[in-house]
Design a protein around this motif. Structure first.
Motif, PDB file in Angstrom:
ATOM      1  N   UNK A 111       0.742  -1.268  -0.003  1.00 58.26           N
ATOM      2  CA  UNK A 111      -0.018  -0.050  -0.142  1.00 58.26           C
ATOM      3  C   UNK A 111       0.872   1.146  -0.093  1.00 58.26           C
ATOM      4  N   UNK A 112       2.018   1.314   0.642  1.00 62.48           N
ATOM      5  CA  UNK A 112       2.884   2.361   0.542  1.00 62.48           C
ATOM      6  C   UNK A 112       3.340   2.555  -0.716  1.00 62.48           C
ATOM      7  N   UNK A 113       3.591   1.580  -1.546  1.00 61.33           N
ATOM      8  CA  UNK A 113       3.998   1.691  -2.879  1.00 61.33           C
ATOM      9  C   UNK A 113       2.911   2.053  -3.652  1.00 61.33           C
ATOM     10  N   UNK A 114       1.885   1.611  -3.575  1.00 55.25           N
ATOM     11  CA  UNK A 114       0.285   2.099  -4.287  1.00 55.25           C
ATOM     12  C   UNK A 114       0.146   3.374  -3.971  1.00 55.25           C
ATOM     13  N   UNK A 115       0.677   3.910  -2.829  1.00 54.74           N
ATOM     14  CA  UNK A 115       0.564   5.348  -2.390  1.00 54.74           C
ATOM     15  C   UNK A 115       1.490   6.367  -3.415  1.00 54.74           C
ATOM     16  N   UNK A 116       2.544   5.724  -3.696  1.00 56.52           N
ATOM     17  CA  UNK A 116       3.646   6.364  -4.361  1.00 56.52           C
ATOM     18  C   UNK A 116       4.470   6.993  -3.330  1.00 56.52           C
ATOM     19  N   UNK A 117       4.507   6.520  -2.085  1.00 55.99           N
ATOM     20  CA  UNK A 117       5.407   6.976  -1.087  1.00 55.99           C
ATOM     21  C   UNK A 117       6.515   6.016  -0.995  1.00 55.99           C
ATOM     22  N   UNK A 118       7.627   6.714  -0.223  1.00 54.67           N
ATOM     23  CA  UNK A 118       9.038   5.808   0.122  1.00 54.67           C
ATOM     24  C   UNK A 118       8.826   5.185   1.226  1.00 54.67           C
ATOM     25  N   UNK A 119       8.935   3.866   1.245  1.00 48.29           N
ATOM     26  CA  UNK A 119       9.220   2.935   2.593  1.00 48.29           C
ATOM     27  C   UNK A 119      10.562   3.221   3.247  1.00 48.29           C
ATOM     28  N   UNK A 120      10.630   3.585   4.342  1.00 43.26           N
ATOM     29  CA  UNK A 120      11.825   4.026   4.935  1.00 43.26           C
ATOM     30  C   UNK A 120      12.084   3.188   6.238  1.00 43.26           C
ATOM     31  N   UNK A 121      11.939   1.846   6.224  1.00 49.96           N
ATOM     32  CA  UNK A 121      12.176   1.130   7.086  1.00 49.96           C
ATOM     33  C   UNK A 121      11.154   1.181   8.566  1.00 49.96           C
TER      34      UNK A 121
END
Length: 338
Positions: A111-121
């Motif tokens: 969902x983070x990817x779908x939102x276009x955001x960066x997953x930061x650990x």
């Protein structure tokens, strides 16, 4: 209720007094020595929030997706876009299989990817109980973001998801009849991002909105009404519920938090004599990854409804805003369910 003094800072753009969904602060200004910004990105501000939820249903990946959608929703409720996200996970390392943790984190990443955001650990904590959520940072135009305090008389209230996640999750945990179908119904909404609603907030320059989460429809509507010094009128016949919710509630599968929410709000709420008691209770049902409640000027109500539907979203017109109403002894009631 505030337990800490509010920091006085020119960087704070949102109002900390009115239970906003997230916190908006200005970005540091780059300048050329004249005090004028040289960076076009200073048209934007940071919008920040975090949220953590208990397990939902029986599928760890969908639980992770739901938790991510729930946390991201605070950013969307103010008309922002997600930029970065960090995981927050507490669990018992002795009792929780690593395969379960992997599935939860994968669901959140989806969902983070779908939102276009960066997953930061992220960070983990040792705990007897499993809890998961995200800390999210987003961007929002600093000259326009939606806030609780901006309701206007005549606004039409449009909700983007039906209610009932608290009741359904109670029935699922109790393995009640149709539990598998109820779980499918639950996740079909909780794993859906509210990103389209955020875009519509900006497109139509909407000034007031909130996401419907733990305090239920009435609780979050009440926050807006109090902040704006208006009365919100909800029309019970137009309020949507997910499949199986009324059936489960009639069998007593109502979470304790629902009654806690009801007690907290009761002094400020008027319930019409024709409103079924069960419906009134369910309007307090705590939601996970619920919909966005949009306050829309009447001239734009049809356009916003069409825009939501064109995006594949729901658009339930469930009420409107009036001037602040008084009841006995001039006690204001900020919300009427009729």
């Amino acid at each position: 209720m505030h337990f800490l003094p509010q920091q006085q800072s020119p960087h704070v753009l949102s109002d900390p007094e009115h239970n906003e969904d997230a916190f908006v602060v200005s970005l540091p200004m780059d300048n050329d020595g004249t005090g004028k910004s040289t960076d076009k990105h200073n048209d934007f501000a940071l919008v920040q929030s975090l949220d953590i939820i208990a397990p939902l249903g029986n599928n760890p990946r969908l639980y992770g997706q739901s938790a991510a959608c729930n946390a991201l929703s605070d950013i969307y409720a103010m008309g922002g876009t997600a930029y970065t996200a960090m995981n927050i996970l507490s669990f018992s390392s002795c009792d929780t299989p690593l395969e379960v943790i992997q599935e939860i984190l994968q669901g959140a990443y989806d969902k983070i990817k779908e939102a276009g955001a960066v997953a930061c650990g992220g960070h983990t904590m040792e705990s007897k109980e499993l809890r998961f959520g995200l800390s999210v940072t987003g961007l929002v135009p600093k000259n326009h973001f939606s806030q609780n305090k901006n309701l206007h008389t005549g606004d039409i209230l449009i909700l983007t998801k039906p209610l009932g996640t608290g009741v359904l999750s109670t029935g699922i945990r109790g393995k009640w009849e149709h539990a598998e179908q109820a779980e499918e119904e639950l996740f079909s909404y909780t794993t859906r991002l509210n990103a389209h609603a955020a875009k519509i907030i900006q497109e139509f320059h909407l000034e007031a909105s909130t996401d419907i989460t733990g305090f239920g429809l009435i609780g979050h509507s009440l926050e807006m009404a109090k902040a704006s010094q208006k009365t919100v009128v909800l029309e019970q016949a137009k309020i949507p519920f997910m499949n199986y919710v009324l059936e489960y509630a009639q069998n007593g599968l109502i979470p304790k938090r629902c009654y806690d929410n009801k007690r907290f709000a009761s002094a400020f709420v008027h319930i019409g004599e024709n409103v079924p008691e069960l419906v009134a209770v369910l309007c307090h049902d705590p939601q996970t990854s619920g919909g966005i409640l949009l306050a829309v000027p009447p001239r734009n109500a049809e356009k916003v409804t069409k825009a939501l539907c064109d995006c594949g979203e729901k658009a339930y017109s469930i009420g409107f805003v009036t001037e602040l109403q008084k009841q006995h002894a001039q006690q204001p009631h900020f919300l009427s369910l009729v």
